[in-house]
Design an enzyme around this catalytic site. Sequence first.
Site, short mmCIF file in Angstrom:
data_model
loop_
_atom_site.label_atom_id
_atom_site.label_comp_id
_atom_site.label_asym_id
_atom_site.label_seq_id
_atom_site.Cartn_x
_atom_site.Cartn_y
_atom_site.Cartn_z
N GLY A 195 -31.24 1.38 -22.57
CA GLY A 195 -30.71 2.23 -23.63
C GLY A 195 -30.47 3.67 -23.20
N ILE A 196 -30.76 4.58 -24.12
CA ILE A 196 -30.52 6.00 -23.87
C ILE A 196 -31.34 6.48 -22.67
CG2 ILE A 196 -30.90 8.31 -24.83
CD1 ILE A 196 -30.17 7.11 -27.61
N TYR A 213 -39.82 6.68 -39.52
CA TYR A 213 -39.03 7.12 -38.36
C TYR A 213 -38.57 8.58 -38.54
CZ TYR A 213 -35.24 6.91 -34.87
OH TYR A 213 -34.41 7.14 -33.80
P1 NDP Z 1 -34.00 1.14 -27.30
O1 NDP Z 1 -34.66 0.32 -28.34
O2 NDP Z 1 -32.78 0.63 -26.60
O3 NDP Z 1 -35.05 1.60 -26.19
C1 NDP Z 1 -36.30 2.11 -26.57
C2 NDP Z 1 -37.06 2.46 -25.33
O4 NDP Z 1 -38.34 2.98 -25.70
C3 NDP Z 1 -37.34 1.23 -24.46
O5 NDP Z 1 -37.31 1.61 -23.12
C4 NDP Z 1 -38.75 0.85 -24.88
O6 NDP Z 1 -39.46 0.12 -23.91
C5 NDP Z 1 -39.35 2.24 -25.03
N1 NDP Z 1 -40.59 2.23 -25.79
C6 NDP Z 1 -40.78 1.88 -27.08
N2 NDP Z 1 -42.07 2.00 -27.43
C7 NDP Z 1 -42.72 2.44 -26.34
C8 NDP Z 1 -44.06 2.74 -26.05
N3 NDP Z 1 -45.04 2.62 -26.96
N4 NDP Z 1 -44.38 3.18 -24.80
C9 NDP Z 1 -43.43 3.31 -23.86
N5 NDP Z 1 -42.13 3.01 -24.05
C10 NDP Z 1 -41.79 2.58 -25.28
O7 NDP Z 1 -33.65 2.50 -28.06
P2 NDP Z 1 -32.62 3.67 -27.75
O8 NDP Z 1 -32.31 3.74 -26.33
O9 NDP Z 1 -31.54 3.57 -28.75
O10 NDP Z 1 -33.52 4.91 -28.19
C11 NDP Z 1 -34.10 5.82 -27.28
C12 NDP Z 1 -34.58 7.02 -28.07
O11 NDP Z 1 -33.47 7.59 -28.76
C13 NDP Z 1 -35.61 6.68 -29.15
O12 NDP Z 1 -36.56 7.70 -29.23
C14 NDP Z 1 -34.77 6.64 -30.41
O13 NDP Z 1 -35.53 6.90 -31.54
C15 NDP Z 1 -33.76 7.73 -30.13
N6 NDP Z 1 -32.55 7.64 -30.92
C16 NDP Z 1 -31.72 6.55 -30.85
C17 NDP Z 1 -30.59 6.51 -31.63
C18 NDP Z 1 -29.64 5.36 -31.63
O14 NDP Z 1 -28.72 5.37 -32.46
N7 NDP Z 1 -29.77 4.40 -30.74
C19 NDP Z 1 -30.26 7.61 -32.55
C20 NDP Z 1 -31.19 8.69 -32.54
C21 NDP Z 1 -32.29 8.70 -31.75
P3 NDP Z 1 -39.38 -1.51 -23.86
O15 NDP Z 1 -38.11 -1.85 -23.14
O16 NDP Z 1 -40.60 -1.90 -23.16
O17 NDP Z 1 -39.37 -1.96 -25.30
#
Ligand code: NDP
Length: 243
Positions: free
Chosen positions: A22-23, A149
């Site tokens: 992701g991001i 959230y």
């Molecule tokens: P994804 O669901 O694609 O990725 C989330 C990432 O966070 C994964 O790498 C996941 O790991 C990791 N993660 C989650 N929980 C934990 C934890 N407890 N410890 C360590 N790693 C963790 O989400 P996005 O890429 O879309 O989001 C990335 C960030 O951007 C987040 O903070 C999200 O809130 C924010 N965001 C996203 C938006 C969107 O529209 N997509 C909009 C605004 C903000 P694993 O692969 O192991 O699950």
Amino acid sequence: MVPDSTLTITPRTVLVTGGNRGIGLAVAERLAADGHRVAVTHRGSGAPDGLFGVQCDVTDPDSVDAAFTAVEAEFGPVEVVVSNAGITDDTLLMRMKDEQFTRVVEANLSGAFRVAKRASRGMLRARFGRLIFIGSVVAHSGTAGQVNYASSKAGLIGMARSLTRELGSRNITANVVAPGFIDTDMTAGLDEKTQALAVAAIPLGRKGSADDVAGAVSFLAGDDAGYISGAVLPVDGGMGMGH
Ligand code: NDP
């Protein structure tokens, strides 16, 4: 004299939490392309190709400490942290269990606190640091079904601004990048109607990409952003204007 227009980027040691997809992955790849030494955390999926990976769950302080120790052993002290790991668990207030609220705040806000605290050790010694938190447009606007959230993301703004006041005099900056609707696994699960409504609310008329967010993070990690702290930088196609 006309200044040289080339961007200056001093190579730094960077840690991106949740950088396996992701991001976070787009950010890590962009920062590596900028010339930084980049490490990412994952929760067991392994490191993406070409990046140094450490296993870490940000809800566990020992795991955060161990991840930093491993990155320090590989690259030296962490100078730039991108606190990106995050989750959603959406439902309306009346249905939201305590556990659902706590779990999201624990990952998104308390996790960011743990990471910033551990990072600040080396940053204070070095008298240099960049703390970049991935927030969200909903921190200001709120969303029905995201009390947990939106609260966690709003908390990141207070965190970055408090850290700016605490650590700014040591040349440590703390900023929030606030994405809007970005095309990743997190939003892929939303039904078509919700996705269409979200896009209709975006003046630029399209979802953002993870690379759109990575560009903003690249700027904040670079030399030209050295006097920016406590800021919230929207990457939302205008979705959050006015908030
Ligand atoms: P994804 O669901 O694609 O990725 C989330 C990432 O966070 C994964 O790498 C996941 O790991 C990791 N993660 C989650 N929980 C934990 C934890 N407890 N410890 C360590 N790693 C963790 O989400 P996005 O890429 O879309 O989001 C990335 C960030 O951007 C987040 O903070 C999200 O809130 C924010 N965001 C996203 C938006 C969107 O529209 N997509 C909009 C605004 C903000 P694993 O692969 O192991 O699950």
